[in-house]
Design an enzyme around this catalytic site. Structure first.
Site, short mmCIF file in Angstrom:
data_model
loop_
_atom_site.label_atom_id
_atom_site.label_comp_id
_atom_site.label_asym_id
_atom_site.label_seq_id
_atom_site.Cartn_x
_atom_site.Cartn_y
_atom_site.Cartn_z
N GLU A 268 0.74 -1.28 0.08
CA GLU A 268 -0.09 0.02 0.07
C GLU A 268 0.99 1.33 0.03
O GLU A 268 0.47 1.98 -0.63
CB GLU A 268 -1.00 0.07 1.25
N TRP B 250 1.91 1.88 -3.46
CA TRP B 250 1.04 2.50 -4.13
C TRP B 250 1.01 4.00 -4.12
O TRP B 250 0.66 4.77 -4.98
CB TRP B 250 -0.66 2.16 -3.70
N TRP C 85 -21.30 11.39 -19.86
CA TRP C 85 -21.84 10.96 -18.54
C TRP C 85 -23.45 11.24 -18.66
O TRP C 85 -23.90 12.32 -18.81
CB TRP C 85 -21.19 11.72 -17.34
N ASN D 81 -10.90 2.79 3.10
CA ASN D 81 -10.21 2.44 1.56
C ASN D 81 -11.18 1.74 0.93
O ASN D 81 -11.65 2.00 -0.32
CB ASN D 81 -9.02 1.80 1.68
N TRP E 225 -16.46 11.26 -12.80
CA TRP E 225 -15.44 10.90 -11.72
C TRP E 225 -14.90 12.26 -11.17
O TRP E 225 -14.49 12.47 -9.86
CB TRP E 225 -14.39 10.17 -11.87
N TRP F 48 -9.58 7.88 -7.80
CA TRP F 48 -10.74 7.97 -8.61
C TRP F 48 -10.62 7.64 -9.98
O TRP F 48 -11.46 6.82 -10.48
CB TRP F 48 -11.18 9.57 -8.58
C1 LIG Z 1 -11.43 7.05 -4.68
C2 LIG Z 1 -10.34 6.93 -3.58
C3 LIG Z 1 -9.71 8.21 -3.27
C4 LIG Z 1 -8.58 8.31 -2.30
N1 LIG Z 1 -7.98 9.51 -2.13
C5 LIG Z 1 -6.93 9.45 -1.13
C6 LIG Z 1 -6.36 10.72 -0.73
O1 LIG Z 1 -6.86 11.75 -1.01
N2 LIG Z 1 -5.38 10.58 0.30
C7 LIG Z 1 -4.80 9.37 0.68
O2 LIG Z 1 -3.76 9.42 1.31
N3 LIG Z 1 -5.35 8.22 -0.03
C8 LIG Z 1 -6.41 8.18 -0.70
N4 LIG Z 1 -6.79 6.95 -1.12
C9 LIG Z 1 -6.01 5.54 -0.58
C10 LIG Z 1 -6.64 5.13 0.42
O3 LIG Z 1 -7.85 4.94 0.65
C11 LIG Z 1 -6.17 5.94 1.84
O4 LIG Z 1 -4.63 5.94 1.81
C12 LIG Z 1 -6.33 5.07 3.09
O5 LIG Z 1 -7.70 4.68 3.13
C13 LIG Z 1 -5.72 5.63 4.30
O6 LIG Z 1 -5.97 4.89 5.25
P1 LIG Z 1 -4.93 4.26 6.02
O7 LIG Z 1 -3.93 5.38 6.42
O8 LIG Z 1 -5.58 3.43 7.39
O9 LIG Z 1 -4.18 3.23 5.20
P2 LIG Z 1 -3.37 1.89 5.41
O10 LIG Z 1 -4.35 0.98 4.72
O11 LIG Z 1 -3.04 2.00 6.87
O12 LIG Z 1 -2.19 2.22 4.30
C14 LIG Z 1 -0.89 2.87 4.56
C15 LIG Z 1 -0.76 4.06 4.02
O13 LIG Z 1 -0.61 3.63 2.37
C16 LIG Z 1 -1.17 4.50 1.40
N5 LIG Z 1 -2.01 4.13 0.83
C17 LIG Z 1 -2.65 2.99 1.13
N6 LIG Z 1 -3.64 2.80 0.02
C18 LIG Z 1 -3.42 3.78 -0.98
C19 LIG Z 1 -3.81 4.00 -2.31
N7 LIG Z 1 -4.64 3.19 -2.92
N8 LIG Z 1 -3.03 4.76 -2.93
C20 LIG Z 1 -2.18 5.63 -2.34
N9 LIG Z 1 -1.77 5.38 -1.06
C21 LIG Z 1 -2.26 4.50 -0.33
C22 LIG Z 1 -1.56 5.67 2.62
O14 LIG Z 1 -0.52 6.80 2.74
C23 LIG Z 1 -1.64 5.08 3.82
O15 LIG Z 1 -1.77 5.72 5.02
C24 LIG Z 1 -7.96 7.09 -1.90
C25 LIG Z 1 -8.46 5.98 -2.58
C26 LIG Z 1 -9.49 5.82 -3.42
C27 LIG Z 1 -10.17 4.66 -3.73
#
Ligand SMILES: Cc1cc2nc3c(=O)[nH]c(=O)nc-3n(C[C@H](O)[C@H](O)[C@H](O)COP(=O)(O)OP(=O)(O)OC[C@H]3O[C@@H](n4cnc5c(N)ncnc54)[C@H](O)[C@@H]3O)c2cc1C
Length: 461
Positions: A270, A273, A301, A336, A354, A377
């Site tokens: 993650e 990512w 759309w 997420n 989107w 998105w």
């Molecule tokens: C539509 C959509 C919009 C999103 N917008 C954002 C946003 O504005 N900011 C944001 O930080 N994340 C975003 N995410 C990714 C993800 O949802 C969040 O990072 C995550 O929910 C944060 O929770 P956590 O810190 O507990 O994550 P954990 O599951 O603990 O993951 C650890 C870290 O990995 C990174 N991470 C995890 N998943 C992703 C991912 N898919 N993409 C990029 N980084 C990731 C984050 O920095 C996160 O804190 C988005 C995902 C989707 C599907």
């Protein structure tokens, strides 16, 4: 050497690449600029993110005051403010960490030019990502556009560097000593910048971020399974801290690689990512407004404004969507799994562009990050790099049954349904819940309409 360290989305005093370098080379003053070009775009004067930043600065100020120093706060366009301050303080060098968003890159180029004209060096450092765009390339030197090979190369690169994780120590004794009557602790900056203190659910600052990281260590093992269930606190909730730089990306990678469990490997993935999306934004800045895969901008759309309103307000008649959106509106946070479900629902069930959803998230997400949000998105709408195929449409009912099987999350946020059984709560009979709205669209019907709407993409291939 007399220097200025300009902090932005890196609000911490440990493991800080720019600050560490400056302190090693000589006396340093730290500055933070409240930028009206960013703040004026925020619609709500009670934006919780402003308070999160404020809290982070207050914590840092207390630390630097122990060394007899202070953080200079300014309000204005950094292109004016940074060179002006550099001149006032007669510094010979300004340092900052790199930021990969188009606005930030443009701003920094302008600042660099102005400083150069004044014979002041401007140096920037890699800090907010683990690897930058040129550090993880395909074997032919190209940019990856698909995540899994990028991830594999990221890990290969890490291993080939003997898994070394830098730790940029900051000797705060080298901070310039001075008294600051307008420090964040003794001046009301909220008033100057036009915002009202509004504490977020998660308190800002490094102490809270590191504590959360430490607490998550015990959950890492179960992360692979637990991370999909919104009713379980199975993820780290660190995104807001990494977004504002209260903790470093190396703090996270250090923990992710300290264990060899499946959970730790998944968590590292993650984090990769995050690097991936930062790299994609850096190399493809047009994605801010356009689809990564350009043919997706041909879609017409079919959605309706009233459906967008219902989505925003959590009044769609689809329990999991409404629970997610109501939770989001109240807390600025969303799990997420739910981000994926509500994003897919907006684009592929309500047939709405989107970009509207992305914008709504940008306005409210506590952890809003342009690269990750745009990536998420565009992944959900299938227009992004390495996105899900357009014909893959999340069914909100089965997603709900699978990831909130007992309906615990729905019950917490949709009180009208709290009395329903786990079996019924996902798709309620409205005779049993008369206060809850009817579904605003038919999922099955709109699934077909979605496939037709996206067929322009299929035909373009
Ligand atoms: C539509 C959509 C919009 C999103 N917008 C954002 C946003 O504005 N900011 C944001 O930080 N994340 C975003 N995410 C990714 C993800 O949802 C969040 O990072 C995550 O929910 C944060 O929770 P956590 O810190 O507990 O994550 P954990 O599951 O603990 O993951 C650890 C870290 O990995 C990174 N991470 C995890 N998943 C992703 C991912 N898919 N993409 C990029 N980084 C990731 C984050 O920095 C996160 O804190 C988005 C995902 C989707 C599907």
């Amino acid at each position: 050497m007399n220097q200025l360290c300009w902090i932005r989305r890196d609000l911490r005093l440990h493991d800080h690449a720019a600050l560490s370098d400056a302190l090693e080379k000589g006396e340093t003053t730290i500055v933070f600029v409240f930028d009206p070009l960013i703040l004026n775009k925020l619609k709500d004067t009670q934006d919780r993110r402003v308070t999160f930043i404020y809290q982070s600065l207050e914590e840092m100020e207390k630390e630097v005051q122990k060394k007899g120093s202070s953080i200079i706060i300014r309000y204005g366009d950094p292109v004016e403010e940074i060179p002006k301050l550099a001149q006032e303080l007669k510094v010979s060098r300004v340092v900052s960490n790199r930021d990969y968003e188009p606005y930030a890159k443009d701003r920094d180029t302008k600042v660099g030019k102005r400083l150069a004209a004044m014979n002041i060096a401007f140096e920037q450092f890699k800090d907010s990502v683990f690897y930058e765009k040129r550090e993880v390339l395909t074997n032919t030197g190209g940019i990856y556009k698909v995540f899994t090979p990028y991830k594999n190369k990221w890990i290969e690169t890490f291993e080939s560097h003997d898994k070394i994780i830098s730790n940029f120590s900051c000797d705060l004794k080298k901070l310039r000593e001075f008294k600051n009557p307008k420090s964040i602790l003794n001046h009301n900056w909220y008033q100057d910048i036009g915002f009202i203190e509004t504490p977020p659910l998660l308190i800002g600052g490094t102490k809270a971020g590191l504590k959360r990281l430490e607490n998550f260590e015990g959950k890492l093992d179960g992360y692979k399974e637990d991370r999909n269930f919104p009713a379980i606190k199975g993820t780290s909730y660190l995104s807001v801290y990494i977004r504002h730089g209260n903790i470093s990306i190396r703090d996270m990678v250090r923990m992710a690689t300290s264990q060899s469990s499946e959970g730790a490997r998944t968590w590292l993935s993650e984090i990769i990512w995050r690097d991936f999306y930062q790299m994609i934004l850096d190399t493809h800045p047009y994605i801010v407004k356009e689809a990564f895969k350009r043919e997706y901008d041909q879609i017409k759309w079919l959605g309706e404004p009233k459906h967008f309103k219902a989505w925003c307000e959590g009044e769609t008649g689809f329990p999991i969507i409404d629970a997610a959106m109501r939770c989001f509106n109240q807390t600025g946070m969303m799990h997420n799994r739910l981000r994926m479900v509500v994003a897919s629902f907006l684009c592929k069930t309500l047939l709405i562009d989107w970009r509207k959803g992305e914008q709504y998230f940008a306005e409210k997400l506590l952890d809003y990050d342009l690269a990750a949000n745009n990536g998420g998105w565009q992944w959900s709408s299938s227009s992004g790099c390495d996105a899900q195929p357009y014909f893959r449409i999340f069914n909100p009912y089965s997603q709900s049954e699978k990831f909130d099987p007992k309906g615990e999350f729905i019950r917490q946020w949709v009180p009208e349904l709290a009395h329903l059984s786990a079996k019924e709560i996902h798709q309620p009979d409205l005779n049993h819940a008369p206060d809850y709205p009817l579904p605003i669209v038919s999922y099955e019907l709109n699934r077909q309409r979605c496939l037709t709407m996206y067929s322009v993409v299929k035909n373009a291939k």
